[in-house]
Motif scaffolding. Structure first.
Motif, PDB file in Angstrom:
ATOM      1  N   ALA B 113      43.819  38.932  23.163  1.00 43.82           N
ATOM      2  CA  ALA B 113      43.993  40.383  23.033  1.00 43.82           C
ATOM      3  C   ALA B 113      43.877  41.063  24.401  1.00 43.82           C
ATOM      4  N   LEU B 114      42.936  40.585  25.210  1.00 45.66           N
ATOM      5  CA  LEU B 114      42.777  41.129  26.563  1.00 45.66           C
ATOM      6  C   LEU B 114      44.058  40.880  27.367  1.00 45.66           C
ATOM      7  N   LYS B 248      41.357  60.709  26.898  1.00 45.42           N
ATOM      8  CA  LYS B 248      42.238  59.894  27.760  1.00 45.42           C
ATOM      9  C   LYS B 248      43.575  60.604  27.950  1.00 45.42           C
ATOM     10  N   LYS B 249      44.158  60.426  29.112  1.00 43.96           N
ATOM     11  CA  LYS B 249      45.432  61.079  29.398  1.00 43.96           C
ATOM     12  C   LYS B 249      46.590  60.084  29.458  1.00 43.96           C
ATOM     13  N   GLU B 250      46.330  58.855  28.990  1.00 39.34           N
ATOM     14  CA  GLU B 250      47.386  57.840  28.925  1.00 39.34           C
ATOM     15  C   GLU B 250      47.243  57.087  27.607  1.00 39.34           C
ATOM     16  N   LEU B 251      48.385  56.790  26.983  1.00 40.45           N
ATOM     17  CA  LEU B 251      48.376  55.923  25.799  1.00 40.45           C
ATOM     18  C   LEU B 251      49.284  54.732  26.090  1.00 40.45           C
ATOM     19  N   LEU B 252      48.782  53.526  25.847  1.00 40.03           N
ATOM     20  CA  LEU B 252      49.572  52.302  26.075  1.00 40.03           C
ATOM     21  C   LEU B 252      49.670  51.546  24.753  1.00 40.03           C
ATOM     22  N   ILE B 253      50.897  51.216  24.342  1.00 42.08           N
ATOM     23  CA  ILE B 253      51.060  50.397  23.126  1.00 42.08           C
ATOM     24  C   ILE B 253      51.457  48.990  23.553  1.00 42.08           C
ATOM     25  N   VAL B 254      50.717  48.005  23.025  1.00 44.78           N
ATOM     26  CA  VAL B 254      51.030  46.594  23.295  1.00 44.78           C
ATOM     27  C   VAL B 254      50.993  45.811  21.979  1.00 44.78           C
ATOM     28  N   GLY B 255      51.527  44.604  22.008  1.00 40.17           N
ATOM     29  CA  GLY B 255      51.584  43.766  20.799  1.00 40.17           C
ATOM     30  C   GLY B 255      52.991  43.794  20.219  1.00 40.17           C
ATOM     31  N   GLY B 256      53.296  42.832  19.375  1.00 36.89           N
ATOM     32  CA  GLY B 256      54.648  42.670  18.850  1.00 36.89           C
ATOM     33  C   GLY B 256      55.220  43.893  18.160  1.00 36.89           C
ATOM     34  N   SER B 291      52.794  34.917  30.032  1.00 34.39           N
ATOM     35  CA  SER B 291      52.502  35.843  31.146  1.00 34.39           C
ATOM     36  C   SER B 291      51.195  36.594  30.926  1.00 34.39           C
ATOM     37  N   GLN B 292      50.928  36.995  29.661  1.00 36.85           N
ATOM     38  CA  GLN B 292      49.706  37.762  29.389  1.00 36.85           C
ATOM     39  C   GLN B 292      48.461  36.929  29.702  1.00 36.85           C
ATOM     40  N   ARG B 319      36.216  38.079  19.396  1.00 35.63           N
ATOM     41  CA  ARG B 319      36.534  39.510  19.429  1.00 35.63           C
ATOM     42  C   ARG B 319      36.626  40.040  20.862  1.00 35.63           C
ATOM     43  N   LEU B 320      37.594  40.901  21.066  1.00 31.27           N
ATOM     44  CA  LEU B 320      37.811  41.477  22.395  1.00 31.27           C
ATOM     45  C   LEU B 320      36.613  42.286  22.868  1.00 31.27           C
TER      46      LEU B 320
END
Lengths: 80, 327
Positions: B113-114, B248-256, B291-292, B319-320
């Motif tokens: 997950a990290l 927070k002033k940034e949102l990042l979406i990751v994952g399939g 790569s991750q 767990r992360l």
């Protein structure tokens, strides 16, 4: 009456380096085995000996031997 | 510094080679082979691990060739140590340990997950984002504080990827089903009311799955449309609350599931309301990939010398929020 089954698998003609590599690659996963099942791996010069002992389900023993041998095979393939 | 990363938590066996210069990373190669279960069926861990065993030597070899790197030129090897399916994780770990032991290269176990988060940050340039991790294995909202990723909301049962896959399989699609559901949903605008279950800042999808299966006989397209709208609205609500809470002033979406355009559209509106920058991992690297794992291993190598081979564990439920991030 309980049945105890012992299986010994010997891999011959491995260099000492390769035998040690396979042993080290597999050993960390040799934990939390199901109850009644154990595995001991020994390295003698140019051979690697796997001793499986099981006094419970034979299915568990067969599946474990299957997975361990698949891991041995992949370990040898990637270093070649 | 050059690293090899090995990913094998579930469907995907992947090897990647990255080069790290300072804080910059360059992907030299990323090769994947994905296990596809038969249509309508889910992943069988042992079958997936057999797939990985069969293809791992070829994937590794192609990865090295594409990067034009020899094994003895590698500075580190990292592998996904969890969370994931035990038999699949063990394949990646055996490959990594074999190479590390034979060629005497430092080895790093990496939290999968990290890895999604760190690669997402590298590829998007996000600095201090609220992260939405949505995949077949995770549904989590996370923010970084005092060397740890803290969970600001997660699923109480199945993940967003699982609800899409399980529903998709029930109507005959092959996993992963997200793209098929997204395409079919585009052909409908008829919303059928479905259970909306947000508890505190957590979500629950199992009731939604059962209810969607119950309406599918009327129209598959309506069911797909209604499922997406409901599930993504639930996610948007908890993301919005987490943004308001953390500031927070940034949102990042990751994952399939980050590849889903409707989800992005809804979250972009949330970001607009909170004057927040919106980042999304590129589709090619949003899902599971070597790569991750490689990039996270390279980051960890800044502060660690690698771990002893006997300590190279795999943990199915790692767990992360238990990982200390020191780099």
């Amino acid at each position: 009456m309980s049945l105890t089954c012992q299986v010994q698998v010997i891999l011959n003609n491995l260099s000492k380096e390769k035998a040690e590599t396979v042993k080290k690659a597999l050993e960390p996963d040799n934990v939390n085995f199901p109850e009644g099942l154990s595995l001991c791996v020994e390295n003698f010069d140019n051979k690697l000996v796997f001793n499986f002992v099981c006094n419970e389900s034979m299915k568990k023993l067969i599946n474990t031997i299957d997975e361990v041998l698949e891991h041995v095979q992949v370990a040898l393939k990637v270093i070649e | 510094m050059i690293g090899l990363g090995i990913e094998s938590t579930a469907h995907t066996f992947s090897c990647a080679i990255l080069e790290k210069n300072g804080n910059k990373g360059k992907i030299l190669s990323d090769v994947r082979k994905i296990y596809r279960p038969p249509d309508g069926e889910g992943i069988h861990p042992r079958e997936a691990s057999r797939h990985h065993l069969e293809f791992s030597p070829k994937v590794l070899s192609q990865c090295l060739q594409e990067a034009k790197i020899k094994i003895n030129e590698l500075d580190i090897i990292s592998y996904s140590a969890g969370p994931g399916l035990g038999p699949c994780l063990r394949v990646g770990a055996v490959v990594a340990r074999s190479l590390a032991s034979f060629y005497n290269i430092p080895i790093y176990p990496v939290n999968h997950a990290l890895g999604h988060i760190e690669l997402g940050k590298l590829l998007t340039g996000a600095k201090n984002p609220l992260v939405l991790l949505v995949s077949g294995g995770h549904t989590m909202i996370l923010a970084f504080l005092n060397k740890q990723w803290r969970v600001f909301g997660e699923t109480l049962d199945i993940t967003l990827g699982q609800i899409l896959d399980q529903f998709g399989r029930s109507i005959g699609f092959a996993s992963p089903c997200g793209k098929n559901i997204e395409d079919l949903a585009l052909s409908s605008s008829n919303y059928i009311l479905l259970p909306y279950s947000v508890k505190g800042n957590d979500v629950s999808f199992s009731g939604l799955l059962s209810a969607t299966k119950a309406i599918v006989s009327k129209s598959k397209a309506d069911a797909c449309f209604s499922l997406q709208e409901t599930a993504f609205a639930m996610i948007s609500e908890v993301v919005e609350r987490a943004l308001a809470f953390t500031g927070k002033k940034e949102l990042l979406i990751v994952g399939g599931v980050a590849a889903n355009k409707r989800l992005s559209e809804m979250l972009q509106k949330v970001c607009k309301r909170h004057t927040c920058k919106f980042f999304i991992a590129p589709a090619k690297y949003a899902g599971d990939c070597g790569s991750q794992i490689c990039w996270t291993g390279l980051l960890e190598s800044k502060v660690k010398q690698g771990v002893s081979l006997k300590d190279t564990f795999v943990t199915q439920s790692w767990r992360l929020d238990s990982v200390i991030v020191n780099y």
